[in-house]
Enzyme design. Structure first.
Site, PDB file in Angstrom:
ATOM      1  N   GLN A 177      -7.478   8.679  -0.801  1.00  0.00           N
ATOM      2  CA  GLN A 177      -6.425   9.455  -0.323  1.00  0.00           C
ATOM      3  C   GLN A 177      -7.051  10.793   0.108  1.00  0.00           C
ATOM      4  O   GLN A 177      -6.508  11.606   1.164  1.00  0.00           O
ATOM      5  CB  GLN A 177      -5.177   9.893  -1.348  1.00  0.00           C
ATOM      6  N   LYS A 202      -2.185   9.757  -6.239  1.00  0.00           N
ATOM      7  CA  LYS A 202      -1.327   8.429  -6.267  1.00  0.00           C
ATOM      8  C   LYS A 202      -0.878   8.011  -7.638  1.00  0.00           C
ATOM      9  O   LYS A 202      -1.332   8.616  -8.576  1.00  0.00           O
ATOM     10  CB  LYS A 202      -2.338   7.305  -5.867  1.00  0.00           C
ATOM     11  N   ASP A 209       4.743   3.066  -1.869  1.00  0.00           N
ATOM     12  CA  ASP A 209       3.661   2.183  -1.489  1.00  0.00           C
ATOM     13  C   ASP A 209       4.149   0.796  -2.137  1.00  0.00           C
ATOM     14  O   ASP A 209       5.468   0.646  -2.031  1.00  0.00           O
ATOM     15  CB  ASP A 209       2.370   2.802  -2.557  1.00  0.00           C
ATOM     16  N   THR A 264       3.434   3.928   9.315  1.00  0.00           N
ATOM     17  CA  THR A 264       1.974   3.484   8.759  1.00  0.00           C
ATOM     18  C   THR A 264       1.688   2.424   9.778  1.00  0.00           C
ATOM     19  O   THR A 264       0.581   2.284  10.211  1.00  0.00           O
ATOM     20  CB  THR A 264       2.139   3.062   7.170  1.00  0.00           C
TER      21      THR A 264
HETATM   22  N1  LIG Z   1       3.708   2.379   2.583  1.00  0.00           N
HETATM   23  C1  LIG Z   1       3.019   3.126   3.305  1.00  0.00           C
HETATM   24  O1  LIG Z   1       3.496   4.139   3.735  1.00  0.00           O
HETATM   25  C2  LIG Z   1       1.437   2.979   3.116  1.00  0.00           C
HETATM   26  C3  LIG Z   1       0.946   1.728   2.728  1.00  0.00           C
HETATM   27  N2  LIG Z   1      -0.386   1.811   2.834  1.00  0.00           N
HETATM   28  C4  LIG Z   1      -1.010   0.456   2.114  1.00  0.00           C
HETATM   29  O2  LIG Z   1      -0.372  -0.892   2.811  1.00  0.00           O
HETATM   30  C5  LIG Z   1      -0.446  -1.900   1.877  1.00  0.00           C
HETATM   31  C6  LIG Z   1       0.817  -2.501   2.069  1.00  0.00           C
HETATM   32  O3  LIG Z   1       1.713  -1.448   1.389  1.00  0.00           O
HETATM   33  P1  LIG Z   1       3.281  -1.651   1.958  1.00  0.00           P
HETATM   34  O4  LIG Z   1       3.397  -2.473   3.053  1.00  0.00           O
HETATM   35  O5  LIG Z   1       3.846  -0.504   1.848  1.00  0.00           O
HETATM   36  O6  LIG Z   1       4.015  -2.295   0.679  1.00  0.00           O
HETATM   37  P2  LIG Z   1       4.978  -3.467   0.289  1.00  0.00           P
HETATM   38  O7  LIG Z   1       5.417  -3.560  -0.790  1.00  0.00           O
HETATM   39  O8  LIG Z   1       6.088  -3.199   1.467  1.00  0.00           O
HETATM   40  O9  LIG Z   1       4.554  -4.822   0.838  1.00  0.00           O
HETATM   41  C7  LIG Z   1       3.296  -5.327   0.309  1.00  0.00           C
HETATM   42  C8  LIG Z   1       3.307  -6.771   1.048  1.00  0.00           C
HETATM   43  O10 LIG Z   1       1.602  -7.212   0.558  1.00  0.00           O
HETATM   44  C9  LIG Z   1       1.908  -8.440   0.085  1.00  0.00           C
HETATM   45  N3  LIG Z   1       1.055  -8.740  -1.098  1.00  0.00           N
HETATM   46  C10 LIG Z   1       0.949  -7.934  -2.447  1.00  0.00           C
HETATM   47  N4  LIG Z   1       0.088  -8.340  -2.990  1.00  0.00           N
HETATM   48  C11 LIG Z   1      -0.457  -9.476  -2.246  1.00  0.00           C
HETATM   49  C12 LIG Z   1      -1.732 -10.236  -2.484  1.00  0.00           C
HETATM   50  N5  LIG Z   1      -2.248 -10.406  -3.547  1.00  0.00           N
HETATM   51  N6  LIG Z   1      -2.014 -11.063  -1.264  1.00  0.00           N
HETATM   52  C13 LIG Z   1      -1.351 -11.209  -0.064  1.00  0.00           C
HETATM   53  N7  LIG Z   1      -0.194 -10.332   0.038  1.00  0.00           N
HETATM   54  C14 LIG Z   1       0.266  -9.652  -0.895  1.00  0.00           C
HETATM   55  C15 LIG Z   1       3.463  -8.399  -0.402  1.00  0.00           C
HETATM   56  O11 LIG Z   1       3.964  -9.878  -0.429  1.00  0.00           O
HETATM   57  C16 LIG Z   1       4.249  -7.577   0.612  1.00  0.00           C
HETATM   58  O12 LIG Z   1       4.289  -8.443   1.801  1.00  0.00           O
HETATM   59  C17 LIG Z   1      -0.881  -1.220   0.590  1.00  0.00           C
HETATM   60  O13 LIG Z   1      -2.469  -1.555   0.567  1.00  0.00           O
HETATM   61  C18 LIG Z   1      -0.740   0.121   0.489  1.00  0.00           C
HETATM   62  O14 LIG Z   1      -1.368   0.915  -0.251  1.00  0.00           O
HETATM   63  C19 LIG Z   1      -1.146   2.432   3.336  1.00  0.00           C
HETATM   64  C20 LIG Z   1      -0.790   3.722   3.791  1.00  0.00           C
HETATM   65  C21 LIG Z   1       0.563   4.067   3.712  1.00  0.00           C
HETATM   66  O1  LIG Z   2       3.259   9.192   2.535  1.00  0.00           O
HETATM   67  C1  LIG Z   2       2.556   9.456   1.517  1.00  0.00           C
HETATM   68  O2  LIG Z   2       2.507  10.379   0.689  1.00  0.00           O
HETATM   69  C2  LIG Z   2       1.381   8.642   0.835  1.00  0.00           C
HETATM   70  C3  LIG Z   2       1.244   7.225   1.598  1.00  0.00           C
HETATM   71  C4  LIG Z   2       0.171   6.515   0.752  1.00  0.00           C
HETATM   72  O3  LIG Z   2       0.580   6.197  -0.288  1.00  0.00           O
HETATM   73  C5  LIG Z   2      -0.999   6.124   1.684  1.00  0.00           C
HETATM   74  O4  LIG Z   2      -1.415   6.751   2.419  1.00  0.00           O
HETATM   75  O5  LIG Z   2      -1.734   5.057   0.978  1.00  0.00           O
END
Ligand SMILES: NC(=O)C1=CN([C@@H]2O[C@H](COP(=O)(O)OP(=O)(O)OC[C@H]3O[C@@H](n4cnc5c(N)ncnc54)[C@H](O)[C@@H]3O)[C@@H](O)[C@H]2O)C=CC1
Ligand SMILES: O=C(O)CCC(=O)C(=O)O
Length: 447
Positions: free
Chosen positions: A113, A128, A168, A212
């Protein structure tokens, strides 16, 4: 590329001081390696223990979270919040609720981050947090009680100018709403700017849920444009089916590409007609089912249990699920199938060996630090709206997001060029982010 002797000694020191935190070690190594050209050019960047300070979190909070399930049984989880750097602004970064969360996971995410938030240019420090709580199968009331118990300890460490969490994995608008409710109750203040990713009526920014995934696709679009190509008619392999994956798929479709896969930890769906967002929404967000249920609605699609999507031939790949989900073998397969570019929607989804494969094959790799920065950038927009008691339209916020992603793309490209590594986004992103935070740290003196 490897590390010079000074950076190697620092890396050994980090490993010794942070034992058994493999993901954190991986993230530190990747940055130390990527910034080597900048350190060679300007050895003064090592002065005043700048790199040592950069690798040591400013603060780490660990706490017990006690809550009761619907049957009245008590459970104990562990909560974490790491404030890694406040050189550029308040600690900023999401909260992850997942059974595998450990201090090492949170530290790696907070470290990433630092550079991502610097690249946004929006005055954000880096943090985080999360808990080893597994939300799967929990009722709405259980989720609420967990969020309240978690915030009961965490609230004393937060504030709009101190530390501003967001979502997240496992933490979306519902959870942020419950967390904010408890924060408000405990502090007697409607300090909306203490959390971002809130539901709109509680001060959440329009377009934050989309940001994102949309931002990752805007970045990928710029990567292709830099090579004289476009997303139109490209086949895309996407992993994940959560917030980031869903909105990446939506934007890919809007820009004329065909995303044909999505996944969860149980396996992946291949839908040759293009992933149907209505079905995905119904399965994942409304019924909160496993992804396997997708094929009950779309008989022409296939579900592959226990597999990842990377063997499906595609022009672009977007890992949007979790760390280290795309390994060397997957990268070799993608390269063999002629992938043009890879954009990391997730944080550190490509293993170091996979990164090496892409680099050696000359495949453009947009690292998460840059490609998924649209989420946190839009969180900064939410903070701006909260501070001004203002509400921006979806279109205005999306336009600001697009401009921000274009500026980050340009910074990565020109920085890579400047260091003799044209088209190397991994190097460009790390050095561009590092230079910003290094300058801020120098300006603050020895703190
Ligand atoms: N939500 C946000 O604004 C941001 C999220 N991220 C990153 O994006 C990624 C996804 O986050 P979100 O979509 O927010 O979370 P979420 O909880 O909405 O979705 C996570 C997804 O990943 C899948 N998943 C989890 N563990 C898994 C595994 N071992 N193998 C395959 N699929 C798996 C889940 O089934 C789910 O579909 C993470 O790495 C997070 O750190 C990065 C920047 C910002
Ligand atoms: O919106 C935020 O503050 C953080 C999003 C986040 O966790 C990420 O960029 O991985």
């Amino acid at each position: 590329m490897t590390l010079d002797s000074e950076s190697a000694a620092l890396f050994d020191h980090v490993v010794r001081r942070n034992p058994a935190e493999d993901e954190f070690h991986q993230a530190v190594f990747e940055v130390l390696e990527a910034i080597q050209p900048a350190l060679r050019r300007d050895p003064g960047l090592r002065d005043a223990a700048l790199l040592e300070r950069l690798c040591e979190p400013e603060r780490q909070v660990l706490f017990r979270v006690v809550w009761t399930d619907d049957a009245g049984r008590a459970h104990v989880n562990r909560g974490f919040r790491v404030g890694f750097s406040s050189a550029l602004g308040p600690y900023k970064g999401g909260l992850r609720f997942h059974r595998d969360v450990s201090l090492g996971t949170v530290k790696f995410l907070a470290f990433e981050q630092i550079f991502k938030n610097a690249l946004t240019g929006l005055g954000l420090g880096a943090g985080k947090g999360g808990a080893d709580f597994d939300p799967a199968g929990r009722s709405d009331a259980e989720i609420m009680r967990f969020c309240q118990a978690f915030m009961t300890e965490l609230h004393r460490h937060l504030g709009p100018n101190t530390d501003v969490p967001a979502g997240d994995i496992g933490v979306g608008g519902r959870e942020v709403g419950y967390l904010f409710g408890q924060y408000k109750r405990l502090t007697n203040r409607f300090d909306a700017g203490t959390l971002t990713g809130k539901p709109p009526l509680l001060g959440g920014s329009l377009a934050r849920p989309e940001a994102t995934g949309y931002g990752t696709v805007y970045f990928l679009d710029s990567v292709l444009a830099a090579g004289g190509a476009t997303l139109a008619d490209r086949t895309a392999a996407v992993s994940g089916s959560g917030n980031v994956a869903f909105h990446a798929i939506a934007k890919l479709r809007e820009l004329g590409a065909k995303p044909v896969t999505c996944s969860d930890s149980g396996g992946f769906v291949h839908d040759p007609a293009g992933v149907d967002l209505d079905v995905l929404h119904e399965v994942k967000n409304v019924r909160r089912q496993r992804l396997a249920a997708y094929v009950e609605h779309v008989p022409s699609a296939r579900y592959f249990p226990g597999e990842t999507p990377w063997a499906v031939p595609c022009d672009v790949a977007l890992p949007c699920a979790t760390q280290n989900e795309l390994d060397e073998q997957a990268a070799l397969t993608l390269a063999k199938n002629g992938v043009l570019a890879v954009a990391e929607g997730a944080n550190m989804p490509c293993t170091p060996a996979a990164v090496r494969v892409f680099r050696e094959a000359g495949i453009a790799l947009a690292p998460g630090k840059a490609a998924n920065a649209g989420g946190v950038a839009t969180s900064a927009f939410e903070m701006q709206q909260n501070a001004a008691r203002d509400r921006w339209t979806f279109e205005h916020t999306d336009r600001r997001l697009k401009e921000t992603m274009a500026a980050i793309h340009e910074a990565c490209l020109s920085t890579a060029d400047e260091h003799g590594m044209p088209g190397d986004y991994v190097t460009g992103a790390a050095i561009a982010g590092f230079r910003i935070v290094a300058e801020a740290m120098s300006g603050l003196g020895l703190v």
